[in-house]
Scaffold this motif. Structure first.
Motif, PDB file in Angstrom:
ATOM      1  N   TYR A   1     -67.564  -7.409 -19.880  1.00  0.00           N
ATOM      2  CA  TYR A   1     -68.945  -6.984 -19.711  1.00  0.00           C
ATOM      3  C   TYR A   1     -69.697  -7.158 -21.024  1.00  0.00           C
ATOM      4  O   TYR A   1     -69.093  -7.189 -22.101  1.00  0.00           O
ATOM      5  CB  TYR A   1     -69.002  -5.502 -19.307  1.00  0.00           C
ATOM      6  CG  TYR A   1     -68.487  -5.231 -17.910  1.00  0.00           C
ATOM      7  CD1 TYR A   1     -69.352  -5.184 -16.832  1.00  0.00           C
ATOM      8  CD2 TYR A   1     -67.128  -5.034 -17.681  1.00  0.00           C
ATOM      9  CE1 TYR A   1     -68.889  -4.933 -15.552  1.00  0.00           C
ATOM     10  CE2 TYR A   1     -66.650  -4.784 -16.400  1.00  0.00           C
ATOM     11  CZ  TYR A   1     -67.537  -4.739 -15.344  1.00  0.00           C
ATOM     12  OH  TYR A   1     -67.066  -4.498 -14.078  1.00  0.00           O
TER      13      TYR A   1
ATOM     14  N   THR B   1     -67.779   0.004 -22.719  1.00  0.00           N
ATOM     15  CA  THR B   1     -67.160  -1.309 -22.735  1.00  0.00           C
ATOM     16  C   THR B   1     -67.073  -1.864 -24.157  1.00  0.00           C
ATOM     17  O   THR B   1     -67.910  -1.570 -25.015  1.00  0.00           O
ATOM     18  CB  THR B   1     -67.926  -2.291 -21.838  1.00  0.00           C
ATOM     19  OG1 THR B   1     -69.236  -2.499 -22.371  1.00  0.00           O
ATOM     20  CG2 THR B   1     -68.025  -1.765 -20.419  1.00  0.00           C
TER      21      THR B   1
ATOM     22  N   TRP C   1     -75.487   0.672 -15.418  1.00  0.00           N
ATOM     23  CA  TRP C   1     -75.201   0.069 -16.721  1.00  0.00           C
ATOM     24  C   TRP C   1     -76.363   0.412 -17.650  1.00  0.00           C
ATOM     25  O   TRP C   1     -77.532   0.242 -17.290  1.00  0.00           O
ATOM     26  CB  TRP C   1     -75.115  -1.446 -16.638  1.00  0.00           C
ATOM     27  CG  TRP C   1     -74.018  -2.021 -15.806  1.00  0.00           C
ATOM     28  CD1 TRP C   1     -73.205  -1.378 -14.917  1.00  0.00           C
ATOM     29  CD2 TRP C   1     -73.641  -3.392 -15.773  1.00  0.00           C
ATOM     30  NE1 TRP C   1     -72.344  -2.266 -14.338  1.00  0.00           N
ATOM     31  CE2 TRP C   1     -72.591  -3.504 -14.844  1.00  0.00           C
ATOM     32  CE3 TRP C   1     -74.088  -4.535 -16.433  1.00  0.00           C
ATOM     33  CZ2 TRP C   1     -71.975  -4.734 -14.554  1.00  0.00           C
ATOM     34  CZ3 TRP C   1     -73.485  -5.753 -16.147  1.00  0.00           C
ATOM     35  CH2 TRP C   1     -72.436  -5.846 -15.232  1.00  0.00           C
TER      36      TRP C   1
END
Length: 234
Positions: free
Chosen positions: A59, A95, A118
């Motif tokens: 990601y 991430t 996100w």
């Protein structure tokens, strides 16, 4: 200003093993005017079929918040870390570059339904790589924040995320930290009233609303309501 984005206007996908609704551009759904909102990059509601998985992938530098509405999920990374979350729980993945992440519906008989957000992460901030929280049944809960205040999940960005759980006729007032926020109805009907104008919107299940230049927001449930308020100063 409060401007609605109805569930019918969102992008949709049905791949058999996955059904999804996308608030912003994601995957095959692309709208150049809806690439996110401030630091909120993705807001999806997805249903994974029994036993289905998202295979490992990397990601961009984002914080991924997964809120499980139904079923049980497991999140794993390529370095052996994992977390399981059930309905009524949420997990936050910070991430990292060169680390891949996968998602699994642990049930072979029941679908997995969850919300996924996100959020862009500040390059200079590092937090625990995996965090988990039990949402409970409070009428309002600070789900995530920059400093982990009130035992919330800690983000790598100046964002506050509130989980709202109201009965019909109940209301909550929220101070907005900056010029932008986003309200998402998970289920139920809600009247949203801005504190700096006469702007208001009525939302039904799955609808969202862009909130701009409102110093506060009043959220009133007209049916049993579950919702998220994402306060986005940056």
């Amino acid at each position: 200003m409060i401007k609605s984005r109805t569930a019918q206007e969102c992008g949709k996908a049905d791949f058999g093993w996955l059904q999804a609704r996308y608030t912003f551009s994601f995957g095959h759904y692309f709208d150049p005017e809806l690439m996110g909102y401030a630091s909120l990059r993705v807001l999806n509601q997805e249903i994974l079929a029994p036993g289905a998985s998202f295979q490992p992938r990397t990601y961009p530098r984002v914080d991924i918040l997964n809120l499980v509405l139904q079923g049980e999920a497991e999140y794993r990374d390529s370095e052996g870390r994992s977390v399981r979350i059930n309905a009524g729980e949420a997990a936050l993945l910070s991430t990292q570059p060169n680390i891949s992440y996968s998602e699994h519906n642990l049930s072979q008989t029941k679908p997995l339904t969850r919300m996924q957000l996100w959020l862009d992460a500040c390059p200079s901030h590092e937090n625990p790589l995996i965090q988990k929280i039990d949402i409970g049944n409070a009428s309002r809960l600070l789900l995530a924040s920059p400093n982990g205040e009130e035992n919330s999940l800690q983000l790598r960005q100046q964002v506050w995320i509130h989980h709202i759980d109201l009965q019909a006729g109940e209301q909550q007032d929220f101070k907005i930290h900056g010029p932008r926020a986003y309200l998402q109805s998970i289920h139920g009907r809600v009247d949203a009233h801005g504190g700096g104008s006469h702007s208001q919107q009525q939302l039904v299940c799955g609808d969202g609303a862009f909130i701009h230049q409102e110093p506060s927001l009043t959220v009133k449930a007209t049916t049993p309501l579950r919702a998220l308020l994402i306060d986005l100063p940056v």
